[in-house]
Design a protein around this motif. Structure first.
Motif, PDB file in Angstrom:
ATOM      1  N   GLU A   1       0.756  -1.214  -0.315  1.00 47.31           N
ATOM      2  CA  GLU A   1       0.141   0.012   0.243  1.00 47.31           C
ATOM      3  C   GLU A   1       0.988   1.307   0.055  1.00 47.31           C
ATOM      4  O   GLU A   1       0.522   2.228  -0.585  1.00 47.31           O
ATOM      5  CB  GLU A   1      -0.869   0.229   1.167  1.00 47.31           C
ATOM      6  N   ALA A   2       1.930   1.023   0.643  1.00 44.66           N
ATOM      7  CA  ALA A   2       2.757   2.388   0.749  1.00 44.66           C
ATOM      8  C   ALA A   2       3.678   2.589  -0.484  1.00 44.66           C
ATOM      9  O   ALA A   2       4.313   3.768  -0.828  1.00 44.66           O
ATOM     10  CB  ALA A   2       4.099   2.094   1.617  1.00 44.66           C
ATOM     11  N   LEU A   3       3.451   1.789  -1.524  1.00 42.71           N
ATOM     12  CA  LEU A   3       4.334   2.017  -2.921  1.00 42.71           C
ATOM     13  C   LEU A   3       3.334   2.787  -3.553  1.00 42.71           C
ATOM     14  O   LEU A   3       3.834   3.015  -4.618  1.00 42.71           O
ATOM     15  CB  LEU A   3       4.671   0.873  -3.521  1.00 42.71           C
ATOM     16  N   GLU A   4       2.110   2.693  -3.605  1.00 41.58           N
ATOM     17  CA  GLU A   4       1.034   3.382  -4.643  1.00 41.58           C
ATOM     18  C   GLU A   4       1.353   4.692  -4.489  1.00 41.58           C
ATOM     19  O   GLU A   4       1.333   5.275  -3.408  1.00 41.58           O
ATOM     20  CB  GLU A   4      -0.287   2.922  -4.313  1.00 41.58           C
ATOM     21  N   GLY A   5       1.329   5.279  -5.700  1.00 43.99           N
ATOM     22  CA  GLY A   5       1.774   6.953  -5.640  1.00 43.99           C
ATOM     23  C   GLY A   5       3.213   7.157  -5.605  1.00 43.99           C
ATOM     24  O   GLY A   5       3.558   8.249  -5.884  1.00 43.99           O
ATOM     25  N   GLN A   6       3.927   6.155  -5.360  1.00 47.32           N
ATOM     26  CA  GLN A   6       5.682   6.486  -5.408  1.00 47.32           C
ATOM     27  C   GLN A   6       6.214   6.703  -6.618  1.00 47.32           C
ATOM     28  O   GLN A   6       5.551   5.934  -7.659  1.00 47.32           O
ATOM     29  CB  GLN A   6       6.176   5.465  -4.832  1.00 47.32           C
ATOM     30  N   PRO A   7       7.001   7.338  -7.049  1.00 45.23           N
ATOM     31  CA  PRO A   7       7.870   7.429  -8.135  1.00 45.23           C
ATOM     32  C   PRO A   7       8.776   6.273  -8.359  1.00 45.23           C
ATOM     33  O   PRO A   7       9.233   5.446  -7.440  1.00 45.23           O
ATOM     34  CB  PRO A   7       8.725   8.787  -8.048  1.00 45.23           C
ATOM     35  N   ALA A   8       8.849   5.933  -9.816  1.00 43.90           N
ATOM     36  CA  ALA A   8       9.796   4.828 -10.032  1.00 43.90           C
ATOM     37  C   ALA A   8      10.516   5.154 -11.415  1.00 43.90           C
ATOM     38  O   ALA A   8       9.974   6.040 -12.207  1.00 43.90           O
ATOM     39  CB  ALA A   8       8.859   3.544 -10.189  1.00 43.90           C
TER      40      ALA A   8
ATOM     41  N   VAL B   1      10.794  -2.056 -13.381  1.00 41.06           N
ATOM     42  CA  VAL B   1      10.939  -0.723 -12.839  1.00 41.06           C
ATOM     43  C   VAL B   1      11.744  -0.889 -11.467  1.00 41.06           C
ATOM     44  O   VAL B   1      11.676  -1.809 -10.777  1.00 41.06           O
ATOM     45  CB  VAL B   1       9.650  -0.101 -12.424  1.00 41.06           C
ATOM     46  N   LYS B   2      12.180   0.001 -11.007  1.00 39.22           N
ATOM     47  CA  LYS B   2      12.904   0.220  -9.823  1.00 39.22           C
ATOM     48  C   LYS B   2      12.192   1.308  -8.743  1.00 39.22           C
ATOM     49  O   LYS B   2      12.024   2.484  -9.082  1.00 39.22           O
ATOM     50  CB  LYS B   2      14.493   0.815 -10.045  1.00 39.22           C
ATOM     51  N   ILE B   3      11.678   0.567  -7.830  1.00 38.75           N
ATOM     52  CA  ILE B   3      10.913   1.474  -6.795  1.00 38.75           C
ATOM     53  C   ILE B   3      11.609   1.386  -5.528  1.00 38.75           C
ATOM     54  O   ILE B   3      12.010   0.562  -4.741  1.00 38.75           O
ATOM     55  CB  ILE B   3       9.513   0.707  -6.572  1.00 38.75           C
ATOM     56  N   GLY B   4      12.220   2.578  -5.119  1.00 39.55           N
ATOM     57  CA  GLY B   4      12.724   2.851  -3.636  1.00 39.55           C
ATOM     58  C   GLY B   4      14.098   1.872  -3.753  1.00 39.55           C
ATOM     59  O   GLY B   4      14.243   1.401  -2.442  1.00 39.55           O
ATOM     60  N   GLY B   5      14.838   1.606  -4.768  1.00 39.02           N
ATOM     61  CA  GLY B   5      15.858   0.662  -4.385  1.00 39.02           C
ATOM     62  C   GLY B   5      15.554  -0.790  -4.945  1.00 39.02           C
ATOM     63  O   GLY B   5      16.680  -1.376  -4.945  1.00 39.02           O
ATOM     64  N   ASP B   6      14.521  -1.125  -5.001  1.00 35.68           N
ATOM     65  CA  ASP B   6      13.962  -2.489  -5.439  1.00 35.68           C
ATOM     66  C   ASP B   6      13.182  -2.620  -6.494  1.00 35.68           C
ATOM     67  O   ASP B   6      12.783  -1.720  -7.261  1.00 35.68           O
ATOM     68  CB  ASP B   6      12.971  -3.068  -4.501  1.00 35.68           C
ATOM     69  N   ILE B   7      13.894  -3.705  -7.464  1.00 37.79           N
ATOM     70  CA  ILE B   7      13.497  -3.948  -8.843  1.00 37.79           C
ATOM     71  C   ILE B   7      11.959  -4.747  -8.618  1.00 37.79           C
ATOM     72  O   ILE B   7      11.946  -5.916  -8.098  1.00 37.79           O
ATOM     73  CB  ILE B   7      14.527  -4.675  -9.531  1.00 37.79           C
ATOM     74  N   TRP B   8      11.209  -4.146  -9.431  1.00 36.99           N
ATOM     75  CA  TRP B   8       9.881  -4.943  -9.440  1.00 36.99           C
ATOM     76  C   TRP B   8       9.374  -5.148 -11.045  1.00 36.99           C
ATOM     77  O   TRP B   8       9.759  -4.601 -11.787  1.00 36.99           O
ATOM     78  CB  TRP B   8       8.611  -3.838  -8.978  1.00 36.99           C
ATOM     79  N   SER B   9       8.887  -6.302 -11.269  1.00 36.35           N
ATOM     80  CA  SER B   9       7.976  -6.321 -12.411  1.00 36.35           C
ATOM     81  C   SER B   9       6.955  -5.422 -12.624  1.00 36.35           C
ATOM     82  O   SER B   9       6.354  -5.134 -11.903  1.00 36.35           O
ATOM     83  CB  SER B   9       7.470  -7.893 -12.743  1.00 36.35           C
TER      84      SER B   9
ATOM     85  N   VAL C   1       8.312   7.147 -13.978  1.00 33.54           N
ATOM     86  CA  VAL C   1       7.012   6.794 -14.017  1.00 33.54           C
ATOM     87  C   VAL C   1       6.332   6.744 -12.455  1.00 33.54           C
ATOM     88  O   VAL C   1       7.092   6.983 -11.424  1.00 33.54           O
ATOM     89  CB  VAL C   1       6.602   5.434 -14.492  1.00 33.54           C
ATOM     90  N   THR C   2       5.057   6.785 -12.515  1.00 38.87           N
ATOM     91  CA  THR C   2       4.411   6.709 -11.140  1.00 38.87           C
ATOM     92  C   THR C   2       3.756   5.428 -11.046  1.00 38.87           C
ATOM     93  O   THR C   2       2.896   4.975 -11.937  1.00 38.87           O
ATOM     94  CB  THR C   2       3.313   7.887 -11.134  1.00 38.87           C
ATOM     95  N   VAL C   3       3.861   4.845  -9.734  1.00 36.00           N
ATOM     96  CA  VAL C   3       3.408   3.372  -9.417  1.00 36.00           C
ATOM     97  C   VAL C   3       1.696   3.839  -9.051  1.00 36.00           C
ATOM     98  O   VAL C   3       1.338   4.570  -7.894  1.00 36.00           O
ATOM     99  CB  VAL C   3       3.969   2.915  -8.331  1.00 36.00           C
ATOM    100  N   VAL C   4       0.659   3.325  -9.923  1.00 39.68           N
ATOM    101  CA  VAL C   4      -0.372   3.422  -9.642  1.00 39.68           C
ATOM    102  C   VAL C   4      -1.133   2.351  -8.486  1.00 39.68           C
ATOM    103  O   VAL C   4      -1.793   3.107  -7.869  1.00 39.68           O
ATOM    104  CB  VAL C   4      -1.462   3.276 -10.975  1.00 39.68           C
ATOM    105  N   GLN C   5      -0.650   1.204  -8.908  1.00 39.57           N
ATOM    106  CA  GLN C   5      -1.262   0.200  -7.877  1.00 39.57           C
ATOM    107  C   GLN C   5      -0.206  -1.133  -8.086  1.00 39.57           C
ATOM    108  O   GLN C   5       0.606  -1.110  -8.828  1.00 39.57           O
ATOM    109  CB  GLN C   5      -2.633  -0.245  -8.244  1.00 39.57           C
ATOM    110  N   ILE C   6      -0.326  -1.847  -6.968  1.00 35.35           N
ATOM    111  CA  ILE C   6       0.279  -3.046  -6.914  1.00 35.35           C
ATOM    112  C   ILE C   6      -0.641  -4.148  -7.277  1.00 35.35           C
ATOM    113  O   ILE C   6      -1.507  -4.536  -6.603  1.00 35.35           O
ATOM    114  CB  ILE C   6       1.093  -3.441  -5.763  1.00 35.35           C
ATOM    115  N   ASP C   7      -0.540  -5.151  -8.279  1.00 40.46           N
ATOM    116  CA  ASP C   7      -1.307  -6.130  -8.614  1.00 40.46           C
ATOM    117  C   ASP C   7      -0.494  -7.405  -8.424  1.00 40.46           C
ATOM    118  O   ASP C   7       0.279  -7.906  -9.375  1.00 40.46           O
ATOM    119  CB  ASP C   7      -1.667  -6.081  -9.990  1.00 40.46           C
ATOM    120  N   GLY C   8      -0.654  -8.014  -7.201  1.00 39.66           N
ATOM    121  CA  GLY C   8       0.267  -9.082  -7.102  1.00 39.66           C
ATOM    122  C   GLY C   8       1.610  -8.806  -6.700  1.00 39.66           C
ATOM    123  O   GLY C   8       1.868  -8.123  -5.803  1.00 39.66           O
TER     124      GLY C   8
END
Length: 142
Positions: free
Chosen positions: A83-90, A103-111, A127-134
């Motif tokens: 939940e804390a990742l939504e709205g974060q820059p990547a 994408v790299k979000i706060g130092g972590d690589i995400w699919s 980019v901006t993280v809109v949501q985390i889906d799984g």
């Protein structure tokens, strides 16, 4: 002598409250502490101590318990985990399209995948993280 009995009763009620958590026994313990105090200071008759116990317990149950319960149940809104990742820059590290990417979000690589199926985002783009889906970040290029 009855002050010690009131104190013992209060301690038993406080310990019992630890297992229940509804704050009822804690309010009764407050009444027992008040009765012990009345006996200790004035050495009042038992019926006066009982009356003090009853009055203080009822007042605590009516006035203090609802406020205490309200404070116990309302916690500050702290976003945790995904939940804390939504709205974060990547930053895009591998090309992101509607199916795949990284994408790299706060130092972590995400699919990742794009929010707009027609959009393709190249590496290095912010980019901006809109949501985390799984385990996939859904991103948007503003």
């Amino acid at each position: 002598m009855s002050a010690l009995l009131w104190l013992a009763a209060a301690i038993v009620l406080v310990v019992a409250e630890m297992f229940g958590g509804e704050l009822v026994l804690l309010m009764l313990a407050g009444g027992a502490f008040a009765a012990a105090g009345v006996d200790f200071v004035w050495e009042a008759p038992l019926w006066v101590e009982g009356l003090v116990f009853a009055v203080v317990s009822v007042l605590l149950l009516v006035a203090v318990r609802p406020v205490a319960k309200r404070h116990m149940l309302t916690r500050p809104a702290v976003l945790m985990n995904t939940e804390a990742l939504e709205g974060q820059p990547a930053v895009v590290t591998e090309k992101v399209d509607r199916h795949d990417g990284r994408v790299k979000i706060g130092g972590d690589i995400w699919s990742a995948r794009t929010m707009d199926p027609a959009q393709v985002i190249e590496p290095g783009t912010h980019v901006t993280v809109v949501q985390i889906d799984g385990a996939t970040a859904v991103v948007w290029l503003p």
